[in-house]
Design a protein around this motif. Structure first.
Motif, mmCIF file in Angstrom:
data_model
loop_
_atom_site.group_PDB
_atom_site.id
_atom_site.type_symbol
_atom_site.label_atom_id
_atom_site.label_comp_id
_atom_site.label_asym_id
_atom_site.label_seq_id
_atom_site.Cartn_x
_atom_site.Cartn_y
_atom_site.Cartn_z
ATOM 1 N N LYS A 201 -2.972 12.519 11.760
ATOM 2 C CA LYS A 201 -3.000 13.042 10.732
ATOM 3 C C LYS A 201 -3.295 12.371 9.383
ATOM 4 C CE LYS A 201 -1.045 16.858 12.315
ATOM 5 N NZ LYS A 201 -1.523 18.172 12.214
ATOM 6 N N GLY A 202 -3.809 10.957 9.586
ATOM 7 C CA GLY A 202 -4.394 10.516 8.469
ATOM 8 C C GLY A 202 -3.349 9.310 7.916
ATOM 9 N N VAL A 203 -2.195 9.251 8.339
ATOM 10 C CA VAL A 203 -1.334 8.017 7.728
ATOM 11 C C VAL A 203 -1.663 6.701 8.447
ATOM 12 C CG1 VAL A 203 0.943 7.340 7.519
ATOM 13 C CG2 VAL A 203 0.684 9.975 7.660
ATOM 14 N N THR A 204 -1.769 5.708 7.397
ATOM 15 C CA THR A 204 -2.201 4.346 7.900
ATOM 16 C C THR A 204 -0.758 3.848 7.871
ATOM 17 O OG1 THR A 204 -3.925 4.267 6.523
ATOM 18 C CG2 THR A 204 -3.179 2.129 6.938
ATOM 19 N N ILE A 205 -0.467 3.202 9.164
ATOM 20 C CA ILE A 205 0.797 2.525 9.568
ATOM 21 C C ILE A 205 0.679 1.280 9.862
ATOM 22 C CG2 ILE A 205 2.564 2.747 10.981
ATOM 23 C CD1 ILE A 205 2.358 5.694 11.448
ATOM 24 N N HIS A 206 1.276 0.235 9.313
ATOM 25 C CA HIS A 206 1.443 -0.976 9.652
ATOM 26 C C HIS A 206 2.768 -1.484 10.143
ATOM 27 C CE1 HIS A 206 -2.108 -2.089 7.096
ATOM 28 N NE2 HIS A 206 -1.979 -1.020 6.125
ATOM 29 N N LEU A 207 2.469 -1.994 11.539
ATOM 30 C CA LEU A 207 3.960 -2.256 12.244
ATOM 31 C C LEU A 207 3.814 -3.726 12.049
ATOM 32 C CD1 LEU A 207 3.487 -0.221 15.598
ATOM 33 C CD2 LEU A 207 4.984 0.414 13.458
ATOM 34 N N GLY A 208 5.071 -4.277 11.993
ATOM 35 C CA GLY A 208 5.414 -5.775 11.868
ATOM 36 C C GLY A 208 4.927 -6.122 10.529
ATOM 37 N N ALA A 209 4.862 -5.136 9.570
ATOM 38 C CA ALA A 209 4.404 -5.596 7.991
ATOM 39 C C ALA A 209 5.708 -6.328 7.119
ATOM 40 C CB ALA A 209 4.134 -4.135 7.394
ATOM 41 N N GLN A 210 5.142 -7.324 6.582
ATOM 42 C CA GLN A 210 6.019 -8.113 5.822
ATOM 43 C C GLN A 210 5.313 -8.110 4.668
ATOM 44 O OE1 GLN A 210 8.832 -9.326 6.767
ATOM 45 N NE2 GLN A 210 8.573 -8.612 9.104
ATOM 46 N N ILE A 211 6.380 -7.672 3.481
ATOM 47 C CA ILE A 211 5.828 -7.706 1.950
ATOM 48 C C ILE A 211 5.976 -8.972 1.346
ATOM 49 C CG2 ILE A 211 6.288 -6.788 -0.157
ATOM 50 C CD1 ILE A 211 7.440 -4.304 1.173
ATOM 51 N N ALA A 212 4.788 -9.539 1.035
ATOM 52 C CA ALA A 212 4.791 -10.836 0.426
ATOM 53 C C ALA A 212 5.022 -10.730 -1.069
ATOM 54 C CB ALA A 212 3.274 -11.612 0.493
ATOM 55 N N ARG A 213 4.546 -9.726 -1.980
ATOM 56 C CA ARG A 213 4.849 -9.363 -3.409
ATOM 57 C C ARG A 213 4.483 -8.044 -3.407
ATOM 58 N NH1 ARG A 213 0.387 -12.347 -2.811
ATOM 59 N NH2 ARG A 213 -1.630 -11.729 -4.076
ATOM 60 N N LEU A 214 5.014 -7.506 -4.781
ATOM 61 C CA LEU A 214 4.520 -6.287 -5.386
ATOM 62 C C LEU A 214 3.750 -6.729 -6.572
ATOM 63 C CD1 LEU A 214 8.104 -4.346 -5.218
ATOM 64 C CD2 LEU A 214 6.195 -4.274 -3.380
#
Length: 414
Positions: A201-214
């Motif tokens: 449906k067009g959603v980009t999904i990142h598995l194992g995603a770790q946020i480094a900063r905003l």
């Protein structure tokens, strides 16, 4: 002359609202007080991430009461008020407006609050959560075509919002820290079905995603991942679960764990105090305490707690279950999806399937289904009845989609 009983319900959500309605339906003639920290009448939460968020319905259609029926019920609704303390010995509550209230019996149905994301000490004004109707109304206004929505959390709230946002023309990215979607609640095959559908449906999904900063000043302009990728962002939706509101009960000396602990009759450790819904930690047949964050659980426990407050003394033994809608597909579960169960796969039409969970005695203990629209609802209902029958079933026939589940159920009752 003795004073009429006062039954107080803390929490005006699904469980609390259902309890209040049940007290009325059961003919209780004393005083019913419903205390909630929102301005609205009790409403159902599932539409918040779906129909309400897509603008297909309004809050009135999600409410358990119409305004007129609520007034006619005689329930006293304390709006925008919190309980600041409980005195179980004195059977009194202290309210956030400074007043106090006595009770004959008390139901705690405070639900929970959204788990918050560490914003690194910064006050971004485009970070959103979805727990209340007001949250949904605020978010709905932001989901315009072309909006870049970043969803933190690949559980049901995050994925349902992703589905609704895509249908509104948003660009959506989901960041999930785990190795698969909704891993806490679903088996691997259902996680894969969700992943395939959302990506299609067009959603980009990142598995194992770790946020480094905003990145950004007053707004999150992008999310930098530990992988080095930077995801542009107009709205950041945080869907990383909920935290049960147990502080009030804990401070009052009630027994708590991950929720407010109750016995089989939904009674807490304090006399005349009950608990129900998301905040309730209750015993199940395996001897362990469990907590469920589902509409079905809140509905069943709210009703039973009310009846037990009136003296019914019936144990809670409802079969658990939940559902979740994504685009044109829906998933449903019933029973216990035990990690050590034998899983039987039963194929269906249009990429649909059932997963049947069997114990060591070939008894069905749980089932999950995936299919277009509401196509799995009938089979899930039959599975619920098979679970309740507690009979051994022929595994090879369960796996054969040409063998009717209804026929197996008839055999179970023969």
């Amino acid at each position: 002359m003795s004073q009429p009983e006062t039954l107080v319900i803390v929490g005006a959500g699904q469980a609390g609202g259902r309890a209040a309605l049940t007290l009325c339906e059961a003919g209780f003639t004393g005083r019913i007080v419903l205390i909630g920290d929102e301005a609205h009448l009790p409403y159902e939460r599932p539409p918040l991430s779906k129909a309400l968020l897509k603008g297909e319905t309004d809050l009135a259609a999600c409410s358990l009461f119409s305004e007129a029926s609520f007034i006619a019920s005689g329930i006293e609704h304390f709006k925008c008020v919190r309980v600041s303390a409980i005195d179980p010995a004195a059977h009194t509550l202290r309210l956030s407006d400074g007043s106090s209230l006595g009770y004959s019996k008390l139901l705690l149905a405070m639900g929970g609050a959204s788990r918050t994301l560490d914003l690194q000490g910064r006050g971004f004004n485009n970070v959103r959560y979805l727990r209340t109707a007001d949250d949904a109304v605020t978010l709905e206004k932001k989901l315009t075509p072309g909006t870049r929505l970043v969803v933190v959390g690949g559980g049901f709230i995050g994925l349902e919002v992703a589905s609704s946002a895509r249908e509104r023309g948003c660009e959506v990215t989901v960041l999930e820290a785990g190795s698969r979607l909704a891993a806490r609640a679903l088996p691997e095959r259902l996680s894969e079905a969700l992943l395939t559908l959302h990506r299609r449906k067009g959603v980009t999904i990142h598995l194992g995603a770790q946020i480094a900063r905003l990145n950004g000043t007053d707004r999150v302009q992008s999310v930098a991942l530990a992988s080095g990728e930077c995801v542009p962002c107009d709205v950041l939706l945080v869907g990383i679960g909920m935290q049960p509101n147990v502080e009030l009960a804990r401070e009052a000396g009630l027994s708590t764990g991950s929720g407010i602990k109750v016995d089989a009759y939904l009674r807490t450790s304090a006399p005349d105090v009950y608990a129900a819904g998301d905040v309730c930690e209750f015993p199940r047949g395996d001897g362990q305490l469990h907590r469920q964050e589902t509409w079905r659980n809140a509905e069943a426990q709210g009703r039973l707690a009310a009846l037990n407050m009136l003296g019914q003394s019936e144990p809670f033994n409802s079969v658990p279950g939940f559902w979740s809608d994504h685009y044109e597909f829906g998933l449903q579960t019933v029973g216990v999806l035990a990690a050590d169960a034998r899983i039987i796969e039963r194929e269906g039409a249009e990429d649909g399937f059932l997963l049947l969970y069997m114990d060591a005695h070939s008894k069905l203990v749980g089932a999950s289904g995936w299919g277009v629209g509401n196509s799995v609802a009938k089979d899930i209902k039959l599975c619920e009845r098979l679970i309740e029958s507690q009979v051994s079933l022929p595994v090879e026939q369960l796996a054969d989609a040409s063998v009717s589940l209804k026929g197996l159920l008839r055999g179970a009752h023969a």
